[in-house]
Design a protein around this motif. Structure first.
Motif, PDB file in Angstrom:
ATOM      1  N   PHE A  90      45.684  40.396  45.053  1.00 33.36           N
ATOM      2  CA  PHE A  90      45.349  40.501  46.475  1.00 33.36           C
ATOM      3  C   PHE A  90      45.058  41.950  46.858  1.00 33.36           C
ATOM      4  O   PHE A  90      44.052  42.238  47.520  1.00 33.36           O
ATOM      5  CB  PHE A  90      46.496  39.965  47.328  1.00 33.36           C
ATOM      6  N   MET A  91      45.911  42.862  46.431  1.00 33.03           N
ATOM      7  CA  MET A  91      45.769  44.254  46.861  1.00 33.03           C
ATOM      8  C   MET A  91      44.521  44.902  46.301  1.00 33.03           C
ATOM      9  O   MET A  91      43.818  45.621  47.011  1.00 33.03           O
ATOM     10  CB  MET A  91      47.012  45.066  46.464  1.00 33.03           C
ATOM     11  N   ALA A  98      41.712  33.715  43.347  1.00 30.22           N
ATOM     12  CA  ALA A  98      41.550  33.208  44.717  1.00 30.22           C
ATOM     13  C   ALA A  98      42.317  34.079  45.700  1.00 30.22           C
ATOM     14  O   ALA A  98      41.858  34.331  46.823  1.00 30.22           O
ATOM     15  CB  ALA A  98      42.033  31.757  44.803  1.00 30.22           C
ATOM     16  N   PHE A  99      43.480  34.565  45.287  1.00 31.57           N
ATOM     17  CA  PHE A  99      44.238  35.462  46.159  1.00 31.57           C
ATOM     18  C   PHE A  99      43.623  36.855  46.190  1.00 31.57           C
ATOM     19  O   PHE A  99      43.724  37.566  47.187  1.00 31.57           O
ATOM     20  CB  PHE A  99      45.702  35.494  45.723  1.00 31.57           C
ATOM     21  N   GLY A 122      42.138  38.836  49.737  1.00 35.40           N
ATOM     22  CA  GLY A 122      42.067  40.252  50.096  1.00 35.40           C
ATOM     23  C   GLY A 122      40.658  40.682  50.434  1.00 35.40           C
ATOM     24  O   GLY A 122      40.423  41.409  51.410  1.00 35.40           O
ATOM     25  N   THR A 123      39.661  40.199  49.650  1.00 35.78           N
ATOM     26  CA  THR A 123      38.280  40.584  49.914  1.00 35.78           C
ATOM     27  C   THR A 123      37.748  39.948  51.193  1.00 35.78           C
ATOM     28  O   THR A 123      36.800  40.449  51.800  1.00 35.78           O
ATOM     29  CB  THR A 123      37.358  40.201  48.734  1.00 35.78           C
ATOM     30  N   ALA A 134      33.975  33.129  48.324  1.00 32.97           N
ATOM     31  CA  ALA A 134      34.527  33.317  46.979  1.00 32.97           C
ATOM     32  C   ALA A 134      35.974  32.838  46.914  1.00 32.97           C
ATOM     33  O   ALA A 134      36.399  32.252  45.911  1.00 32.97           O
ATOM     34  CB  ALA A 134      34.431  34.787  46.577  1.00 32.97           C
ATOM     35  N   MET A 135      36.732  33.055  47.991  1.00 34.07           N
ATOM     36  CA  MET A 135      38.121  32.605  48.017  1.00 34.07           C
ATOM     37  C   MET A 135      38.193  31.076  47.981  1.00 34.07           C
ATOM     38  O   MET A 135      38.911  30.483  47.156  1.00 34.07           O
ATOM     39  CB  MET A 135      38.831  33.125  49.274  1.00 34.07           C
ATOM     40  N   VAL A 136      37.417  30.423  48.848  1.00 31.15           N
ATOM     41  CA  VAL A 136      37.413  28.956  48.891  1.00 31.15           C
ATOM     42  C   VAL A 136      36.939  28.397  47.548  1.00 31.15           C
ATOM     43  O   VAL A 136      37.533  27.459  46.998  1.00 31.15           O
ATOM     44  CB  VAL A 136      36.506  28.464  50.030  1.00 31.15           C
TER      45      VAL A 136
END
Length: 412
Positions: A29-30, A153-154, A158-159, A279-281
């Motif tokens: 995430f970071m 995905a995490f 973040g993005t 991109a996350m989904v």
């Protein structure tokens, strides 16, 4: 991987895998959040220092060149201190890079901004070299692509958040000169978060993965350069990251064009979140799909659709051009983690070195945005999107053919 040895050390092993995966996911995430803030720095520093597109792309060139220069040192650090300590060191280096934004903003120095970005990216390089193979190998190997897509995905969470929050904190909705000081508060917060996370992870006990540690069972004469699927995978990472970063870097300026969206920079930054949110989904969806479908076919299909969408934005204008390029993010989703797991497949004790090569290939994010910047200056920002459209076609080849594992002939 040898599951029996892990079970003997940790009982059934599975609870430890889940806990370790949860801890490492915070790192994903970071670095996603910090990396995509560059998409907000691009228009901000362009206005602040009155740069053209090619000069502005030095931001991404400097950031992603660290992957090329620091991947080999990072793989050596990994071999010496192991996965957990490498992650802690990487977070600490990132924190120091974030703190350098304070003097850069105070003296309004573009060179110092670039230095801060290089230090920040050096820390991320070490995290990438350590965390990606760690997650890919943290459980049954046949689920590696699915597991890494879930962790990524995490990263995409973040993005997704970074462009929206960065736009609010850094970019102005009013006309007038850009303010260098707006970067200070966000990067102070990032530095503090990174230092706290480094300390917390240093206190956890993460399981070791002895079967992929360097030096255990390497055959004489074996080399990462003899693994065809790895070398072709490194090229795929190069063009993928170059395409993804090129698109993200230009979206704020692209959506501000009168024939595309006619938006203010702050409003455009909000739409960039949709690109990264896709991109996350897609990674959550991809994680489920990859439990049943062949990773290579999923990769090839996603790249083919992504290329078609970019060709669409080149050939059209207005709302269709805007939303077709945003939709590319959804199909980008599975590409990096799937290429990565296909690239390190069957490497065994060469996994660390293979990871270093794949992370080195992220330097595509340095060169290809610079190329797109030069194209934007010469043929216009709209037509410059031809470059990422072509990049995705190579990924189609890798997914359908190039990822096939060919065993190297015995040495001697």
């Amino acid at each position: 991987m040898n599951q029996q040895s892990l079970r003997s050390q940790y009982g059934s092993g599975q609870p430890h895998y889940g806990f370790a995966l949860s801890v490492v996911t915070t790192v994903f995430f970071m670095w996603g959040f910090v990396t995509v803030l560059n998409d907000i720095l691009v228009p901000h520093l362009k206005a602040l220092f009155e740069l053209n597109y090619t000069q502005t792309m030095l931001i991404q060139f400097t950031f992603f060149s660290a992957y090329f220069l620091m991947s080999i040192p990072s793989s050596r650090i990994l071999a010496r201190v192991g996965y957990q300590k490498s992650i802690v060191i990487g977070l600490g280096v990132m924190g120091m890079g974030a703190l350098l934004f304070l003097p850069a903003a105070s003296i309004r120095s573009y060179a110092l901004f670039l230095t801060a970005l290089w230090v920040l990216a050096s820390g991320i390089t070490l995290l990438q070299v350590a965390a990606n193979p760690y997650v890919a190998q943290l459980g049954p190997p046949e689920k590696g692509s699915s597991r890494l897509n879930l962790a990524q995905a995490f990263n995409s969470l973040g993005t997704t958040l970074a462009p929206y929050l960065g736009g609010l904190l850094i970019l102005s909705d009013r006309s007038g000169p850009a303010d260098a000081s707006t970067v200070k508060l966000p990067y102070i917060g990032i530095a503090l978060t990174l230092f706290v996370l480094a300390f917390a992870i240093s206190r956890f006990h993460l399981p070791s993965l002895p079967d992929i540690e360097e030096g255990h069972g390497v055959k004489a004469g074996d080399s990462i350069w003899r693994r065809r699927h790895l070398v072709l995978g490194a090229i795929a990472i190069f063009v993928y990251v170059g395409a993804e970063v090129s698109i993200g870097s230009f979206l704020v300026n692209y959506f501000s064009q009168p024939n595309i969206g006619g938006l203010t920079q702050r409003a455009a930054a909000g739409y960039v979140s949709f690109y990264w949110g896709g991109a996350m989904v897609g990674r959550f969806i991809g994680s489920a799909i990859l439990r049943r479908a062949a990773p290579g076919k999923v990769l090839g299909g996603a790249a083919l659709v992504a290329s078609a969408l970019v060709w669409t934005t080149v050939a059209t204008s207005g709302t269709l051009a805007m939303w077709s390029v945003i939709a590319v993010g959804l199909f980008n989703s599975v590409m990096f983690p799937t290429i990565f797991t296909l690239g390190i497949a069957s490497l065994g004790p060469l996994t660390g070195k293979g990871s270093g090569l794949l992370i080195m290939a992220i330097v595509g994010g340095a060169f290809l945005p610079l190329l797109q910047g030069a194209l934007a200056d010469s043929i216009g920002i709209h037509m410059a999107f031809i470059m990422p459209a072509v990049c995705y076609l190579y990924i189609v080849f890798y997914g359908l053919e190039g990822c096939r594992v060919v065993r190297p002939a015995a040495a001697g």
